[in-house]
Design a protein around this motif. Sequence first.
Motif, mmCIF file in Angstrom:
data_model
loop_
_atom_site.group_PDB
_atom_site.id
_atom_site.type_symbol
_atom_site.label_atom_id
_atom_site.label_comp_id
_atom_site.label_asym_id
_atom_site.label_seq_id
_atom_site.Cartn_x
_atom_site.Cartn_y
_atom_site.Cartn_z
ATOM 1 N N PHE A 44 0.833 -1.201 0.000
ATOM 2 C CA PHE A 44 0.000 0.000 0.000
ATOM 3 C C PHE A 44 0.871 1.256 0.000
ATOM 4 C CE2 PHE A 44 -2.725 3.240 1.980
ATOM 5 C CZ PHE A 44 -3.874 3.105 1.210
ATOM 6 N N ASP A 45 1.948 1.243 0.759
ATOM 7 C CA ASP A 45 2.862 2.391 0.783
ATOM 8 C C ASP A 45 3.442 2.664 -0.595
ATOM 9 O OD1 ASP A 45 2.522 2.941 3.465
ATOM 10 O OD2 ASP A 45 4.341 1.906 4.110
ATOM 11 N N ILE A 46 3.838 1.596 -1.288
ATOM 12 C CA ILE A 46 4.433 1.759 -2.619
ATOM 13 C C ILE A 46 3.405 2.281 -3.617
ATOM 14 C CG2 ILE A 46 5.400 0.495 -4.587
ATOM 15 C CD1 ILE A 46 6.757 -1.334 -2.442
ATOM 16 N N MET A 47 2.217 1.680 -3.625
ATOM 17 C CA MET A 47 1.210 2.038 -4.627
ATOM 18 C C MET A 47 0.449 3.321 -4.297
ATOM 19 S SD MET A 47 -0.313 -1.669 -5.754
ATOM 20 C CE MET A 47 -0.781 -2.179 -4.115
ATOM 21 N N MET A 48 0.260 3.643 -3.025
ATOM 22 C CA MET A 48 -0.554 4.790 -2.635
ATOM 23 C C MET A 48 0.291 5.939 -2.083
ATOM 24 S SD MET A 48 -3.662 6.183 -2.130
ATOM 25 C CE MET A 48 -4.888 4.908 -2.107
ATOM 26 N N CYS A 49 1.034 5.661 -1.044
ATOM 27 C CA CYS A 49 1.680 6.724 -0.267
ATOM 28 C C CYS A 49 2.898 7.334 -0.939
ATOM 29 C CB CYS A 49 2.075 6.185 1.105
ATOM 30 S SG CYS A 49 0.722 5.370 1.980
ATOM 31 N N LYS A 50 3.580 6.560 -1.784
ATOM 32 C CA LYS A 50 4.830 7.041 -2.374
ATOM 33 C C LYS A 50 4.798 7.085 -3.897
ATOM 34 C CE LYS A 50 7.514 5.623 1.566
ATOM 35 N NZ LYS A 50 7.194 4.545 2.438
ATOM 36 N N SER A 51 3.640 6.853 -4.470
ATOM 37 C CA SER A 51 3.556 6.825 -5.940
ATOM 38 C C SER A 51 3.178 8.199 -6.491
ATOM 39 C CB SER A 51 2.505 5.807 -6.387
ATOM 40 O OG SER A 51 1.204 6.274 -6.074
ATOM 41 N N HIS A 52 3.665 8.476 -7.690
ATOM 42 C CA HIS A 52 3.275 9.710 -8.377
ATOM 43 C C HIS A 52 1.766 9.707 -8.622
ATOM 44 C CE1 HIS A 52 3.189 13.023 -11.234
ATOM 45 N NE2 HIS A 52 2.515 12.240 -12.041
ATOM 46 N N MET A 53 1.243 8.523 -8.945
ATOM 47 C CA MET A 53 -0.171 8.393 -9.282
ATOM 48 C C MET A 53 -1.072 8.929 -8.169
ATOM 49 S SD MET A 53 -2.311 4.935 -10.245
ATOM 50 C CE MET A 53 -2.214 4.179 -8.630
ATOM 51 N N CYS A 54 -0.782 8.619 -6.913
ATOM 52 C CA CYS A 54 -1.678 8.996 -5.824
ATOM 53 C C CYS A 54 -1.211 10.221 -5.035
ATOM 54 C CB CYS A 54 -1.848 7.817 -4.872
ATOM 55 S SG CYS A 54 -2.642 6.390 -5.654
ATOM 56 N N LYS A 72 -10.014 -1.467 -2.215
ATOM 57 C CA LYS A 72 -9.497 -2.829 -2.058
ATOM 58 C C LYS A 72 -8.746 -3.013 -0.741
ATOM 59 C CE LYS A 72 -9.051 -3.612 -6.998
ATOM 60 N NZ LYS A 72 -8.126 -3.752 -8.125
ATOM 61 N N ASN A 73 -8.319 -1.909 -0.131
ATOM 62 C CA ASN A 73 -7.560 -1.940 1.126
ATOM 63 C C ASN A 73 -8.171 -0.957 2.132
ATOM 64 O OD1 ASN A 73 -5.021 -3.589 0.282
ATOM 65 N ND2 ASN A 73 -5.336 -2.099 -1.348
ATOM 66 N N PRO A 74 -9.413 -1.173 2.556
ATOM 67 C CA PRO A 74 -10.097 -0.188 3.396
ATOM 68 C C PRO A 74 -9.447 0.017 4.775
ATOM 69 C CG PRO A 74 -11.371 -2.211 3.272
ATOM 70 C CD PRO A 74 -10.236 -2.342 2.298
ATOM 71 N N GLU A 75 -8.694 -0.969 5.237
ATOM 72 C CA GLU A 75 -8.072 -0.850 6.561
ATOM 73 C C GLU A 75 -6.713 -0.146 6.491
ATOM 74 O OE1 GLU A 75 -6.365 -4.338 4.575
ATOM 75 O OE2 GLU A 75 -8.403 -3.617 4.759
ATOM 76 N N CYS A 76 -6.225 0.146 5.300
ATOM 77 C CA CYS A 76 -4.908 0.765 5.136
ATOM 78 C C CYS A 76 -5.009 2.282 5.013
ATOM 79 C CB CYS A 76 -4.216 0.211 3.888
ATOM 80 S SG CYS A 76 -3.798 -1.526 3.986
ATOM 81 N N ARG A 77 -3.984 2.939 5.516
ATOM 82 C CA ARG A 77 -3.831 4.391 5.370
ATOM 83 C C ARG A 77 -2.351 4.701 5.378
ATOM 84 N NH1 ARG A 77 -3.042 7.187 10.099
ATOM 85 N NH2 ARG A 77 -4.012 9.037 9.263
ATOM 86 N N CYS A 78 -1.977 5.870 4.899
ATOM 87 C CA CYS A 78 -0.570 6.271 4.869
ATOM 88 C C CYS A 78 -0.170 6.870 6.215
ATOM 89 C CB CYS A 78 -0.335 7.298 3.768
ATOM 90 S SG CYS A 78 -0.654 6.665 2.104
ATOM 91 N N ALA A 79 1.020 6.550 6.663
ATOM 92 C CA ALA A 79 1.516 7.062 7.941
ATOM 93 C C ALA A 79 1.668 8.582 7.901
ATOM 94 C CB ALA A 79 2.853 6.407 8.283
ATOM 95 N N GLU A 80 1.914 9.143 6.717
ATOM 96 C CA GLU A 80 2.113 10.590 6.583
ATOM 97 C C GLU A 80 0.806 11.380 6.687
ATOM 98 O OE1 GLU A 80 3.039 8.447 3.958
ATOM 99 O OE2 GLU A 80 5.028 8.130 4.784
ATOM 100 N N TRP A 81 -0.320 10.715 6.494
ATOM 101 C CA TRP A 81 -1.603 11.402 6.545
ATOM 102 C C TRP A 81 -1.885 11.873 7.964
ATOM 103 C CZ3 TRP A 81 -5.032 7.329 3.595
ATOM 104 C CH2 TRP A 81 -4.705 7.350 2.227
#
Length: 111
Positions: A44-54, A72-81
């Motif tokens: 999740f960190d790679i695809m959401m938190c650190k990607s240009h896309m998101c 697809k990952n409702p329990e996940c969130r980025c630590a930086e948020w």
Amino acid sequence: LDRPPRLLLQPPLIAMKVFGVAILAFGLRSAAAAFEPCKAQDAFDIMMCKSHMCVDCALEWCMKACQELQEKNPECRCAEWPETRKTYSGGDFEGKGKVGDVGDYSKGTAL
């Protein structure tokens, strides 16, 4: 020189130290409890938190792809948020508030 016995001065000092340590311990526990990684956190960190896309992309495709990833990952969130942001759509991201990628609707004030 009449001085009060040393023992009379120490209990309040000890009580203040114990109180201070308790406050510090409570504060550290609260800060540590703010973020709990999910089972798929590394991906999740790679695809959401650190990607240009998101993080930086303002195209509609990027926004939709990141929202699908969050679904697809409702329990996940980025630590930086911030603690108040629980999902991708729950915070500010590039392109938020825009309707499309081109034309008049893409020129909103969100960017």
